[in-house]
Design a protein around this motif. Structure first.
Motif, PDB file in Angstrom:
ATOM      1  N   THR A  25       0.837  -1.195   0.000  1.00  0.00           N
ATOM      2  CA  THR A  25       0.000   0.000   0.000  1.00  0.00           C
ATOM      3  C   THR A  25       0.873   1.247   0.000  1.00  0.00           C
ATOM      4  N   TYR A  26       0.577   2.155  -0.918  1.00  0.00           N
ATOM      5  CA  TYR A  26       1.280   3.437  -1.013  1.00  0.00           C
ATOM      6  C   TYR A  26       0.652   4.382   0.002  1.00  0.00           C
ATOM      7  N   VAL A  27       1.408   4.805   0.980  1.00  0.00           N
ATOM      8  CA  VAL A  27       0.881   5.568   2.112  1.00  0.00           C
ATOM      9  C   VAL A  27       0.111   6.827   1.688  1.00  0.00           C
ATOM     10  N   PRO A  28       0.579   7.632   0.710  1.00  0.00           N
ATOM     11  CA  PRO A  28      -0.240   8.786   0.327  1.00  0.00           C
ATOM     12  C   PRO A  28      -1.644   8.396  -0.145  1.00  0.00           C
ATOM     13  N   ASP A  29      -1.785   7.262  -0.826  1.00  0.00           N
ATOM     14  CA  ASP A  29      -3.118   6.796  -1.234  1.00  0.00           C
ATOM     15  C   ASP A  29      -3.946   6.412  -0.015  1.00  0.00           C
ATOM     16  N   LEU A  30      -3.312   5.752   0.944  1.00  0.00           N
ATOM     17  CA  LEU A  30      -4.000   5.350   2.170  1.00  0.00           C
ATOM     18  C   LEU A  30      -4.478   6.574   2.948  1.00  0.00           C
ATOM     19  N   VAL A  31      -3.636   7.587   3.054  1.00  0.00           N
ATOM     20  CA  VAL A  31      -4.002   8.810   3.771  1.00  0.00           C
ATOM     21  C   VAL A  31      -5.173   9.499   3.075  1.00  0.00           C
ATOM     22  N   ASP A  32      -5.105   9.638   1.750  1.00  0.00           N
ATOM     23  CA  ASP A  32      -6.197  10.289   1.013  1.00  0.00           C
ATOM     24  C   ASP A  32      -7.527   9.570   1.223  1.00  0.00           C
ATOM     25  N   ALA A  33      -7.506   8.244   1.096  1.00  0.00           N
ATOM     26  CA  ALA A  33      -8.741   7.473   1.254  1.00  0.00           C
ATOM     27  C   ALA A  33      -9.264   7.555   2.688  1.00  0.00           C
ATOM     28  N   THR A  34      -8.364   7.500   3.649  1.00  0.00           N
ATOM     29  CA  THR A  34      -8.770   7.590   5.055  1.00  0.00           C
ATOM     30  C   THR A  34      -9.397   8.946   5.363  1.00  0.00           C
ATOM     31  N   LEU A  35      -8.790  10.005   4.862  1.00  0.00           N
ATOM     32  CA  LEU A  35      -9.367  11.338   5.073  1.00  0.00           C
ATOM     33  C   LEU A  35     -10.730  11.466   4.408  1.00  0.00           C
ATOM     34  N   ASP A  36     -10.875  10.908   3.207  1.00  0.00           N
ATOM     35  CA  ASP A  36     -12.178  10.923   2.533  1.00  0.00           C
ATOM     36  C   ASP A  36     -13.236  10.198   3.372  1.00  0.00           C
ATOM     37  N   LEU A  37     -12.889   9.054   3.922  1.00  0.00           N
ATOM     38  CA  LEU A  37     -13.828   8.308   4.762  1.00  0.00           C
ATOM     39  C   LEU A  37     -14.192   9.103   6.011  1.00  0.00           C
ATOM     40  N   LEU A  38     -13.215   9.765   6.593  1.00  0.00           N
ATOM     41  CA  LEU A  38     -13.449  10.579   7.782  1.00  0.00           C
ATOM     42  C   LEU A  38     -14.387  11.748   7.465  1.00  0.00           C
ATOM     43  N   ILE A  39     -14.101  12.441   6.377  1.00  0.00           N
ATOM     44  CA  ILE A  39     -14.931  13.586   5.976  1.00  0.00           C
ATOM     45  C   ILE A  39     -16.357  13.147   5.672  1.00  0.00           C
ATOM     46  N   ASP A  40     -16.499  11.949   5.068  1.00  0.00           N
ATOM     47  CA  ASP A  40     -17.834  11.434   4.721  1.00  0.00           C
ATOM     48  C   ASP A  40     -18.574  10.842   5.914  1.00  0.00           C
ATOM     49  N   GLY A  41     -17.915  10.812   7.084  1.00  0.00           N
ATOM     50  CA  GLY A  41     -18.561  10.297   8.285  1.00  0.00           C
ATOM     51  C   GLY A  41     -18.705   8.783   8.307  1.00  0.00           C
ATOM     52  N   GLU A  42     -17.899   8.090   7.555  1.00  0.00           N
ATOM     53  CA  GLU A  42     -17.965   6.623   7.532  1.00  0.00           C
ATOM     54  C   GLU A  42     -17.478   6.055   8.856  1.00  0.00           C
ATOM     55  N   SER A  43     -17.905   4.855   9.147  1.00  0.00           N
ATOM     56  CA  SER A  43     -17.457   4.190  10.364  1.00  0.00           C
ATOM     57  C   SER A  43     -17.293   2.705  10.086  1.00  0.00           C
ATOM     58  N   GLY A  44     -16.824   1.996  11.073  1.00  0.00           N
ATOM     59  CA  GLY A  44     -16.639   0.561  10.926  1.00  0.00           C
ATOM     60  C   GLY A  44     -15.250   0.225  10.427  1.00  0.00           C
ATOM     61  N   VAL A  45     -15.069  -1.026  10.088  1.00  0.00           N
ATOM     62  CA  VAL A  45     -13.774  -1.516   9.639  1.00  0.00           C
ATOM     63  C   VAL A  45     -13.671  -1.421   8.122  1.00  0.00           C
ATOM     64  N   TRP A  46     -12.624  -0.776   7.681  1.00  0.00           N
ATOM     65  CA  TRP A  46     -12.338  -0.685   6.248  1.00  0.00           C
ATOM     66  C   TRP A  46     -10.952  -1.279   6.013  1.00  0.00           C
ATOM     67  N   HIS A  47     -10.837  -2.171   5.071  1.00  0.00           N
ATOM     68  CA  HIS A  47      -9.539  -2.713   4.673  1.00  0.00           C
ATOM     69  C   HIS A  47      -9.097  -1.939   3.448  1.00  0.00           C
ATOM     70  N   LEU A  48      -8.038  -1.164   3.582  1.00  0.00           N
ATOM     71  CA  LEU A  48      -7.590  -0.304   2.496  1.00  0.00           C
ATOM     72  C   LEU A  48      -6.205  -0.716   2.026  1.00  0.00           C
ATOM     73  N   ALA A  49      -6.086  -0.993   0.751  1.00  0.00           N
ATOM     74  CA  ALA A  49      -4.794  -1.330   0.140  1.00  0.00           C
ATOM     75  C   ALA A  49      -4.910  -1.027  -1.350  1.00  0.00           C
TER      76      ALA A  49
END
Length: 120
Positions: A25-49
């Protein structure tokens, strides 16, 4: 991948596991996706790679090729021969049923190599 490319760039051989399948996993991609999930108010377990799977040895060879280095300098070895202090699973690919939010692995690798000022 930084350590592998540095060693290959110095003309050294680089040993890498040929029997361990992973999803880097490329960390900048992980950070972008995580921030998007946070902004969208998502919750729960997400497997990101980043989408895709490879062995460490194949990943290092592809990275070497894209960086203009010699992929033949990557020495494919069994994980057991690499002296890891902890056991590692032979297959540890990560994916998500909730959504694929990160780009493909090849795209991430190209951006990583360009960002380091190498070829690609």
């Amino acid at each position: 991948m930084t350590v592998a490319l540095a060693a290959l760039g110095r003309g050294e051989r680089f040993p890498a596991a040929a029997d361990a399948v992973v999803s880097p996993t490329y960390v900048p991609d992980l950070v972008d996706a995580t921030l998007d999930l946070l902004i969208d108010g998502e919750s729960g377990v997400w497997h990101l790679a980043n989408e895709g799977e490879t062995t460490w040895a194949d990943f290092a060879r592809v990275a070497a090729t894209k960086a203009g280095l010699d992929p033949a300098a990557v020495e494919a070895r069994p994980s057991a021969a690499l002296g890891f202090s902890a056991r590692r699973p032979a297959y540890s690919v990560l994916s998500s049923e909730r959504g694929r939010l990160l780009p493909k692995l090849d795209d991430a690798l190209c951006r990583y190599i360009r960002g380091r000022g190498l070829s690609a």
